[in-house]
Design an enzyme around this catalytic site. Structure first.
Site, PDB file in Angstrom:
ATOM      1  N   SER A   5       3.640   8.501   6.809  1.00  0.00           N
ATOM      2  CA  SER A   5       3.701   9.190   5.518  1.00  0.00           C
ATOM      3  C   SER A   5       2.884  10.473   5.464  1.00  0.00           C
ATOM      4  O   SER A   5       3.067  11.287   4.554  1.00  0.00           O
ATOM      5  CB  SER A   5       3.222   8.252   4.404  1.00  0.00           C
ATOM      6  OG  SER A   5       1.942   7.730   4.710  1.00  0.00           O
ATOM      7  N   HIS A   7      -3.497   9.055   0.723  1.00  0.00           N
ATOM      8  CA  HIS A   7      -3.035  10.339   1.258  1.00  0.00           C
ATOM      9  C   HIS A   7      -3.837  11.522   0.735  1.00  0.00           C
ATOM     10  O   HIS A   7      -4.216  11.540  -0.434  1.00  0.00           O
ATOM     11  CB  HIS A   7      -1.549  10.535   0.913  1.00  0.00           C
ATOM     12  CG  HIS A   7      -0.690   9.428   1.403  1.00  0.00           C
ATOM     13  ND1 HIS A   7      -0.286   8.385   0.594  1.00  0.00           N
ATOM     14  CD2 HIS A   7      -0.158   9.191   2.624  1.00  0.00           C
ATOM     15  CE1 HIS A   7       0.466   7.539   1.301  1.00  0.00           C
ATOM     16  NE2 HIS A   7       0.550   8.017   2.537  1.00  0.00           N
ATOM     17  N   ASP A  60      -3.653  10.165  -3.648  1.00  0.00           N
ATOM     18  CA  ASP A  60      -3.417   8.789  -4.077  1.00  0.00           C
ATOM     19  C   ASP A  60      -4.321   7.853  -3.275  1.00  0.00           C
ATOM     20  O   ASP A  60      -5.324   8.294  -2.701  1.00  0.00           O
ATOM     21  CB  ASP A  60      -1.933   8.413  -3.981  1.00  0.00           C
ATOM     22  CG  ASP A  60      -1.400   8.454  -2.550  1.00  0.00           C
ATOM     23  OD1 ASP A  60      -2.208   8.520  -1.589  1.00  0.00           O
ATOM     24  OD2 ASP A  60      -0.166   8.411  -2.377  1.00  0.00           O
TER      25      ASP A  60
END
Length: 361
Positions: free
Chosen positions: A36, A329, A326
């Site tokens: 991600s 990340h 978040d």
């Protein structure tokens, strides 16, 4: 809703390409593999995946101000590397193969196979429902490799690939999975596990080499014990056991890369010490323009880390102040600092060379 969202992704990518860098193009293409931290939308095409950044507040600072599948308030590391190289962001492989894609984009321009939730190891990700593990990402590259041979011929393709950059950013989810699984911890000591991570990564790197890749940018894992969701579990402090094994994996990764290069003389690589770069920010936030390095910008509860970033979550007004967007990340501001270090960094962050040197090697 899903179909409309998928159709809009193709439109978004057409817009993204219009924001191309004014810099001269430095390499023919970038091929991206990972998780991600560099996923630019592949997971939006996985119907069973819950690891999708396809809702607000993701993308709030992106040029389109809309979610694109990036786990960031804006651009992520894949976008910023492309900027440095004078390229448009390599599009998601699944967007190019989607029935909604009418552009017939060439794989010669670069492709991203990265998938949120992905790890080095195979297998369905129980936490996220569906992701594309590294082995499958390389399988997709093999398909792309065959298509590119048909497009330009083997000799021209090899010339193209030998000058292109292959970026790999992966390993964090494997370590998160280990520390969150009593079953994995019973079956493997931490040392056995990180050793197997490095060995398995080497197998996939060799597959890429055997199919034309020559220049590699490979990132180690960051300070995983300091992400907001782990600080929440440890009274706002970093979980030192997780950080220790993050560093041990990185040590094994560096050793593996040296060994791998000695076995294949034409490999050129740059290793980026993500851990050192993030740790420097954590130790001296004001030096990098940050006021918050423990909590997330977007989330719920203490440290905004009790739930992931959702449309009804709290959102900080100034994302530039935060290291994390978040639970896991970085913000675009943090990613820019990391990519600057990756591209131009000294030997304290990059070895044996940085990306700028890799381009010209």
């Amino acid at each position: 809703m899903v179909n409309r969202g998928l159709i809009s992704i193709s439109i978004l990518y057409a817009l993204i390409f219009s924001f191309g860098s004014s810099k001269a193009q430095m390499v023919p293409a970038v091929y991206v593999f990972g998780d991600s931290l560099v996923d630019v939308g592949n997971n939006n095409y996985l119907p069973l995946s819950v690891a999708k950044a396809n809702h607000r507040h993701y993308g709030i600072d992106f040029p389109t101000h809309k979610p694109t599948g990036r786990f960031s308030n804006g651009k992520n590391a894949a976008d910023l590397v492309a900027e440095k190289l004078g390229l448009a962001t390599s599009p998601p492989y699944l967007s190019l193969k989607s029935k909604t894609n009418k552009n017939n984009a060439s794989f010669m321009d670069g492709v991203s196979f990265a998938s949120s939730g992905a790890g080095i190891f195979d297998g369905r990700d129980e936490r996220y429902g569906q992701s594309i593990p590294l082995t499958k990402q390389v399988d997709y590259y093999s398909i792309v490799h065959e298509e590119m041979i048909r497009e330009v011929g083997a000799a021209d393709l090899q010339n193209h690939l030998s000058k292109s950059i292959f970026v790999l950013v992966i390993g964090s989810n494997d370590l998160f999975g280990y520390f969150e699984s009593s079953d994995l911890r019973k079956k493997n000591t931490p040392q056995q596990y990180v050793d197997s991570m490095a060995f398995s990564l080497k197998v996939q790197l060799q597959r890429l080499y055997d199919q034309g890749a020559r220049k590699f940018e490979i990132a180690g894992v960051g300070t995983l014990g300091c992400v907001p969701v782990y600080r929440l579990k440890n009274k706002t402090e970093c979980v030192e056991e997780v950080n220790y094994w993050s560093k041990k994996y990185n040590e094994g990764l560096r050793s593996m890369l040296k060994e791998w290069q000695s076995e294949n003389g034409s490999i050129i690589y740059s290793y980026f010490d993500t851990y050192a770069a993030i740790n420097d920010i954590i130790q001296s936030p004001p030096s990098y323009g940050f006021t918050e390095v423990k909590g997330a910008c977007c989330g719920v509860g203490e440290l905004n880390a009790r739930a992931t970033c959702l449309p009804l979550s709290n959102l900080c007004p100034n994302r530039q102040d935060h290291l994390f967007f978040d639970q896991f990340h970085p913000t675009e501001a943090a990613s820019r600092i990391l990519v600057d270090r990756l591209f131009n960094g000294s030997s304290s962050y990059t070895s044996p060379i940085n990306m700028r040197q890799l381009i010209h090697a």
